[in-house]
Design a protein around this motif. Structure first.
Motif, PDB file in Angstrom:
ATOM      1  N   THR A  38       0.813  -1.227   0.000  1.00  0.00           N
ATOM      2  CA  THR A  38       0.000   0.000   0.000  1.00  0.00           C
ATOM      3  C   THR A  38       0.842   1.270   0.000  1.00  0.00           C
ATOM      4  N   CYS A 128      -1.041   2.577   9.650  1.00  0.00           N
ATOM      5  CA  CYS A 128      -0.379   1.758   8.634  1.00  0.00           C
ATOM      6  C   CYS A 128      -1.423   1.517   7.551  1.00  0.00           C
ATOM      7  N   GLY A 129      -0.995   1.440   6.321  1.00  0.00           N
ATOM      8  CA  GLY A 129      -1.916   1.156   5.221  1.00  0.00           C
ATOM      9  C   GLY A 129      -2.308  -0.294   5.253  1.00  0.00           C
ATOM     10  N   ASP A 130      -2.975  -0.670   6.329  1.00  0.00           N
ATOM     11  CA  ASP A 130      -3.342  -2.064   6.542  1.00  0.00           C
ATOM     12  C   ASP A 130      -4.347  -2.107   7.678  1.00  0.00           C
ATOM     13  N   SER A 131      -5.466  -2.785   7.461  1.00  0.00           N
ATOM     14  CA  SER A 131      -6.547  -2.696   8.444  1.00  0.00           C
ATOM     15  C   SER A 131      -6.184  -3.325   9.791  1.00  0.00           C
ATOM     16  N   GLY A 145      -5.940   1.515  10.731  1.00  0.00           N
ATOM     17  CA  GLY A 145      -5.638   1.178   9.346  1.00  0.00           C
ATOM     18  C   GLY A 145      -6.081   2.319   8.450  1.00  0.00           C
ATOM     19  N   ILE A 146      -5.289   2.626   7.434  1.00  0.00           N
ATOM     20  CA  ILE A 146      -5.615   3.750   6.549  1.00  0.00           C
ATOM     21  C   ILE A 146      -5.433   3.354   5.086  1.00  0.00           C
ATOM     22  N   GLY A 147      -6.009   4.145   4.192  1.00  0.00           N
ATOM     23  CA  GLY A 147      -5.862   3.907   2.750  1.00  0.00           C
ATOM     24  C   GLY A 147      -4.602   4.571   2.212  1.00  0.00           C
ATOM     25  N   THR A 148      -4.316   4.287   0.959  1.00  0.00           N
ATOM     26  CA  THR A 148      -3.060   4.768   0.376  1.00  0.00           C
ATOM     27  C   THR A 148      -2.976   6.293   0.293  1.00  0.00           C
ATOM     28  N   ILE A 226     -11.078  -4.953  13.919  1.00  0.00           N
ATOM     29  CA  ILE A 226     -11.517  -4.474  12.612  1.00  0.00           C
ATOM     30  C   ILE A 226     -12.528  -5.431  11.985  1.00  0.00           C
ATOM     31  N   GLU A 227     -12.391  -6.727  12.316  1.00  0.00           N
ATOM     32  CA  GLU A 227     -13.338  -7.723  11.785  1.00  0.00           C
ATOM     33  C   GLU A 227     -14.720  -7.527  12.405  1.00  0.00           C
ATOM     34  N   ARG A 231     -13.276   0.806  14.455  1.00  0.00           N
ATOM     35  CA  ARG A 231     -12.217   1.569  13.807  1.00  0.00           C
ATOM     36  C   ARG A 231     -10.859   1.143  14.351  1.00  0.00           C
ATOM     37  N   ARG A 431      -9.292 -13.672   8.432  1.00  0.00           N
ATOM     38  CA  ARG A 431     -10.375 -13.452   7.465  1.00  0.00           C
ATOM     39  C   ARG A 431     -10.730 -14.737   6.748  1.00  0.00           C
TER      40      ARG A 431
END
Ligand code: SF4
Lengths: 473, 196
Positions: A38, A128-131, A145-148, A226-227, A231, A431
């Protein structure tokens, strides 16, 4: 300081630079972790705008998602994976970011490496770009977790724009039964509150069950927040947290450590702390738990049968029907005894040294069922090394498990480790989405690492409690 | 940034719950260093398994509004998911609810992800199935979905709505303005100064 503030609010307030016109807060970020999947597009955005990294020492990179686990030798056989590796190496070099690369003994899954290195500390804001960044909340930090695009924002400004979530306390007191692990607790919470139950919330996990947990167990719980739609999730720092951090490479040292420890402990939600919501569960109600469907909330205790479709609320029945079809399981069948094809111990949920130790106890002196392919993928090179020093690798390989190099591996199968066809996998990951483990028709049953070990040995979903006190024959 | 006040286009129905990001774009397509080319792989595995998948149906090609169910976009934080939808041609999403990170990603990419009631979604779904050529407008100024003669309410958190309609959804420009304040704030956070 008013003692009605919970940890989340204290940490959030401390990091708020200002409130933006949109009503969101501009939040200062203390630790930014990046990985190869990401980040490349984020660095490209910086290049496009001629920007630099504002606090390069506050970003740390590692590689995990695409790394092959049979051999980490470069160049990787997969050209696309190799291209991504080259990109993160180049980006880190050009922007002055430290990279724990495959040839670094500290490489591993980003959410295993951060805590292990002492990078993750209480009171921090961590992104981090990771959930599954929620893992780091185990230390009493706000970990998101964040987006790019946001990765680019944090690189360029060490801040991001974010609306403040509400805080729900999840209180679990009482005694856990034998064989019930942190993974079972988190699966139980998600089952009870649903995959969307946490939307709009940060979860504070509190109660004596969490107080007694090791840091590793706390990470397993926070990992899967997150699952449940939350947030993020966190656990208040206490002496266990302080002890864990002492002497880690990135922890403060000497007088600074004592000062830090005092500050960390002061952040914990006090007895008068206020929450937007409180949910309570009894530890005694939790069994070893297994997912049977295609969302992490579709789970049952090991001694239960799969409830019939008609027992679900009408608006859920389409999804439940689809889960039964996809998983090729039957209404009213027990989950125990379900034959499996693959067993995977790994992922940022359950690949730490304590996970491997516990699984090894189940495996020791036994052998993986003939029809099962079983693999252990340690979360980091340091976990792997530690396990080998303790002889755990030998226990696993003697039993017929494959012993691999560190990485995400079959958690999402971006590397060569994949399910084939509609194989059914007992997995310690987080997951069970359709196709998650690399085959579009592959099927995943989530469970604790000890339950995966038990399933691998018996060739079918098993109750690990029946194996705990029995000597292998 | 453009102000995004309304989106008009034909619609593609996918009224299913808990559509996760791994289904939107399977992980094997994330082995890339740019977002280019992700559009053609949107829902790839679902499409292979379902010969009737809407993303493959000729009548929905060219659609720019996606109709989804509950908890749309759950799972990963990867921006690859909204990026693949955008590259497929989607400019707006109407669903019952969203996973938060996915929602935030959509907003920051200028894709309004509005919520509508189940009843509205079902009515729209029916209309689209019968008349795939029917254009729909998602109006962010009035928070209405306009479908021919019919109008429906939709919702969007005010901060996202404001960001989209004022063209400030790319937060980077705003964040960059406060470098001095950022540095001052950092100096007040104990661990930024190594607990000195
Ligand atoms: S182990 Fe799985 S969930 Fe964790 S970071 Fe890697 S891919 Fe994501």
């Amino acid at each position: 300081m008013s003692n009605t503030k919970n940890l989340f609010d204290k940490v959030w307030d401390l990091h708020t630079v200002k409130t933006l016109e949109s009503g969101q807060d501009q939040l200062l970020i203390g630790l930014h972790l990046i990985h190869e999947v990401t980040s490349p597009q984020a660095f490209e955005m910086l290049r496009d705008r001629g920007l630099t990294v504002l606090f390069p020492e506050r970003t740390i990179a590692t590689v995990d998602h695409i790394v092959p686990t049979l051999s980490q030798a470069r160049p990787f056989a997969d050209d696309l994976a190799e291209e991504m590796m080259t990109a993160i190496e180049k980006n880190c070099r050009e922007f002055g970011v430290t990279l724990l690369d495959v040839n670094d003994s500290r490489q591993g899954i980003v959410h295993v490496v951060g805590p292990e290195q002492g990078l993750t500390q209480p009171g921090m804001t961590i992104v981090c770009g990771d959930s599954h960044t929620s893992t780091h909340g185990a230390f009493g930090s706000i970990a998101l977790g964040i987006g790019t695009s946001q990765v680019a924002h944090v690189l360029a400004t060490q801040t991001m724009a974010l609306g403040r979530p509400k805080v729900r306390q999840i209180l679990i007191n009482g005694e856990l039964g034998p064989g019930v692990t942190a993974k079972d607790i988190t699966l139980y919470v998600i089952r009870k509150l649903g995959v969307q139950g946490g939307v709009g919330y940060a979860y504070e996990y509190a109660g004596d069950v969490f107080d007694r947990m090791s840091m590793e167990e706390r990470m397993t719980v926070c990992n899967m927040s997150i699952e449940g739609g939350a947030r993020c999730g966190y656990i208040n720092p206490d002496q266990t947290t302080v002890d864990y951090l002492k002497g880690r490479p990135f922890s403060p040292e000497g007088a600074a450590f004592d000062k830090a420890a005092q500050w960390w402990l002061s952040l914990a939600s006090g007895p008068d702390a206020k929450f937007d919501d409180v949910v309570e569960f009894d530890a005694a109600d939790i069994e070893p738990t297994v997912t049977w469907g295609i969302t992490p909330a579709q789970s049952v205790g090991i001694s239960e049968t799969l409830a019939p479709i008609s027992s679900y609320p009408e608006d859920e029945q389409t999804l439940i029907k689809e889960a039964f079809r996809y998983m090729d399981l039957k209404e009213n069948q027990p989950i125990k005894g379900q034959k499996i094809d693959v067993a995977f111990i790994g992922s940022c949920t359950n690949s730490r040294i304590s996970d491997l130790r516990e699984a090894a106890k189940v495996v020791e002196g036994r052998h993986v069922s003939e029809h099962v392919k079983a693999l252990v993928v340690p979360g980091s090179q340091l976990v792997r090394k530690q396990a080998m020093e303790e002889g755990l690798d030998k226990i696993f390989t003697d039993a017929g498990f494959e012993w691999r190099e560190a990485g995400c591996s079959m958690c999402l199968a971006m590397n060569p480790d994949k399910l084939v066809g509609n194989e059914l996998c007992a997995s310690s990951s987080n997951r069970n989405f359709k196709g998650r483990q690399g085959s579009p028709t592959g099927r995943t049953l989530l469970m604790s690492p000890t339950m995966v070990a038990a399933a691998a040995i018996n060739g079918c979903v098993s109750d690990v409690r029946e194996m705990l006190n029995t000597v292998p024959v | 940034m453009n102000k995004i006040e309304s989106i008009t286009g034909t619609c593609i129905p996918l009224l299913l719950d808990d559509i996760d990001t791994d289904r939107i774009i399977p992980a094997r397509f994330l082995r890339c260093v740019t977002f280019e080319g992700l559009g053609e792989h949107a829902f790839e595995d679902d499409r292979q398994q379902d010969p009737d998948h809407p993303f493959d149906k000729p009548q929905y090609q060219g659609a720019s509004i996606l109709l989804g169910g509950r908890n749309f976009g759950c799972g990963s934080s990867r921006e690859h998911a909204p990026q693949s939808l955008i590259r497929w041609g989607i400019n707006a999403i109407i669903a019952e609810s969203y996973a938060e990170i996915f929602f935030g990603n959509c907003t920051s990419l200028g894709v309004p992800a509005v919520c509508a009631s189940r009843a509205t979604l079902e009515t729209l779904n029916q209309t689209i199935q019968n008349h795939p050529e029917q254009e729909i407008t998602v109006d962010l100024l009035t928070m209405k979905i306009i479908c021919g003669e019919q109008q429906f309410d939709c919702t969007l958190p005010e901060n996202a709505r404001a960001a989209l309609t004022s063209g400030t959804y790319d937060f980077l420009a705003q964040l960059l303005k406060s470098t001095d304040e950022i540095k001052a704030q950092a100096a007040a956070v104990p661990y930024f100064t190594s607990f000195a």
